[in-house]
Design a protein around this motif. Sequence first.
Motif, short mmCIF file in Angstrom:
data_model
loop_
_atom_site.label_atom_id
_atom_site.label_comp_id
_atom_site.label_asym_id
_atom_site.label_seq_id
_atom_site.Cartn_x
_atom_site.Cartn_y
_atom_site.Cartn_z
N ILE A 11 9.00 5.18 -6.43
CA ILE A 11 7.96 4.17 -6.55
C ILE A 11 8.51 2.76 -6.76
O ILE A 11 7.76 1.80 -6.63
CB ILE A 11 6.95 4.50 -7.68
CG1 ILE A 11 7.64 4.61 -9.03
CG2 ILE A 11 6.14 5.75 -7.34
CD1 ILE A 11 6.68 4.63 -10.22
N HIS A 45 5.24 11.26 -9.07
CA HIS A 45 4.38 10.27 -8.42
C HIS A 45 4.01 10.64 -6.99
O HIS A 45 3.50 9.79 -6.26
CB HIS A 45 5.07 8.90 -8.44
CG HIS A 45 5.40 8.42 -9.81
ND1 HIS A 45 4.44 7.96 -10.68
CD2 HIS A 45 6.59 8.33 -10.47
CE1 HIS A 45 5.02 7.60 -11.82
NE2 HIS A 45 6.32 7.82 -11.71
N GLY A 47 2.51 11.26 -3.60
CA GLY A 47 1.23 10.84 -3.05
C GLY A 47 0.76 9.48 -3.51
O GLY A 47 -0.21 8.94 -2.97
N GLU A 48 1.42 8.90 -4.50
CA GLU A 48 1.03 7.60 -5.02
C GLU A 48 1.71 6.48 -4.25
O GLU A 48 2.79 6.65 -3.70
CB GLU A 48 1.42 7.48 -6.50
CG GLU A 48 0.70 8.43 -7.42
CD GLU A 48 1.18 8.32 -8.87
OE1 GLU A 48 1.88 7.34 -9.21
OE2 GLU A 48 0.86 9.22 -9.65
N PRO A 49 1.07 5.28 -4.25
CA PRO A 49 1.73 4.13 -3.64
C PRO A 49 2.88 3.66 -4.53
O PRO A 49 2.99 4.08 -5.69
CB PRO A 49 0.62 3.08 -3.58
CG PRO A 49 -0.32 3.45 -4.67
CD PRO A 49 -0.25 4.96 -4.77
N SER A 66 2.79 -1.51 0.76
CA SER A 66 1.62 -0.92 0.10
C SER A 66 1.17 0.38 0.75
O SER A 66 0.52 1.19 0.10
CB SER A 66 0.47 -1.92 0.08
OG SER A 66 0.05 -2.24 1.39
N LEU A 68 3.16 2.76 1.86
CA LEU A 68 4.09 3.86 1.60
C LEU A 68 3.53 4.76 0.51
O LEU A 68 2.77 4.32 -0.36
CB LEU A 68 5.45 3.32 1.16
CG LEU A 68 6.19 2.43 2.17
CD1 LEU A 68 7.52 1.96 1.58
CD2 LEU A 68 6.42 3.16 3.48
N ARG A 69 3.92 6.02 0.52
CA ARG A 69 3.49 6.98 -0.49
C ARG A 69 4.71 7.75 -0.99
O ARG A 69 5.56 8.17 -0.19
CB ARG A 69 2.45 7.97 0.06
CG ARG A 69 1.11 7.32 0.40
CD ARG A 69 0.44 6.73 -0.85
NE ARG A 69 -0.78 6.02 -0.57
CZ ARG A 69 -0.88 4.69 -0.44
NH1 ARG A 69 0.19 3.92 -0.54
NH2 ARG A 69 -2.05 4.11 -0.22
N ALA A 70 4.77 7.93 -2.29
CA ALA A 70 5.89 8.62 -2.91
C ALA A 70 5.91 10.09 -2.49
O ALA A 70 4.86 10.71 -2.30
CB ALA A 70 5.81 8.51 -4.43
N ARG A 71 7.12 10.60 -2.37
CA ARG A 71 7.28 12.03 -2.11
C ARG A 71 8.58 12.48 -2.77
O ARG A 71 9.47 11.71 -3.04
CB ARG A 71 7.29 12.33 -0.62
CG ARG A 71 8.52 11.87 0.14
CD ARG A 71 8.45 12.36 1.58
NE ARG A 71 9.61 12.08 2.37
CZ ARG A 71 10.72 12.83 2.41
NH1 ARG A 71 10.83 13.90 1.65
NH2 ARG A 71 11.72 12.51 3.20
#
Length: 160
Positions: A11, A45, A47-49, A66, A68-71
């Motif tokens: 993140i 995190h 799925g979170e930005p 903005s 992007l999504r955490a994986r």
Amino acid sequence: MRLLVVCLGNICRSPLAEGVLRQRIAEAGLERRILVDSAGTGGWHAGEPPDRRSIANAARHGVDISGLRARKLRAEDYREFDWLLCADRDNLADVRSRAPADASARSALLLDWAGLGQGAEVPDPYTGGPDDFEQVWQLVDRAARAIVAGVAARTLAIDA
């Protein structure tokens, strides 16, 4: 060349590095030669930005992360990417300890691999303030510029 930038939660540092790498790669017209993604060793995190401070910092430099999504780092990443480029030594040790038997990806510290200093690390800005996020930006931007220059000049080892 397929690069995966790895930090702890995906993140702060790795999305900043992914964003600036994509920007510098596009500016150099190397989109067909270099693919970039990012992941975290932890899945807290997923799925979170990115952290709002990372998003704001990147935006100040004209880069939008903005979307992007955490994986979390996956076993298949060790086969789908050529290099797993880690923010710090703890991430590198974790990445190496999780490598499956059939891993083909190599792993290294991002800054070290980019030629910015043996053992150099990207500090985690999570508990810091705006200056800490700016320091991370400056480091990953220098790394991105060095990587792009190395690929363009064919001086960077691009084969795993």
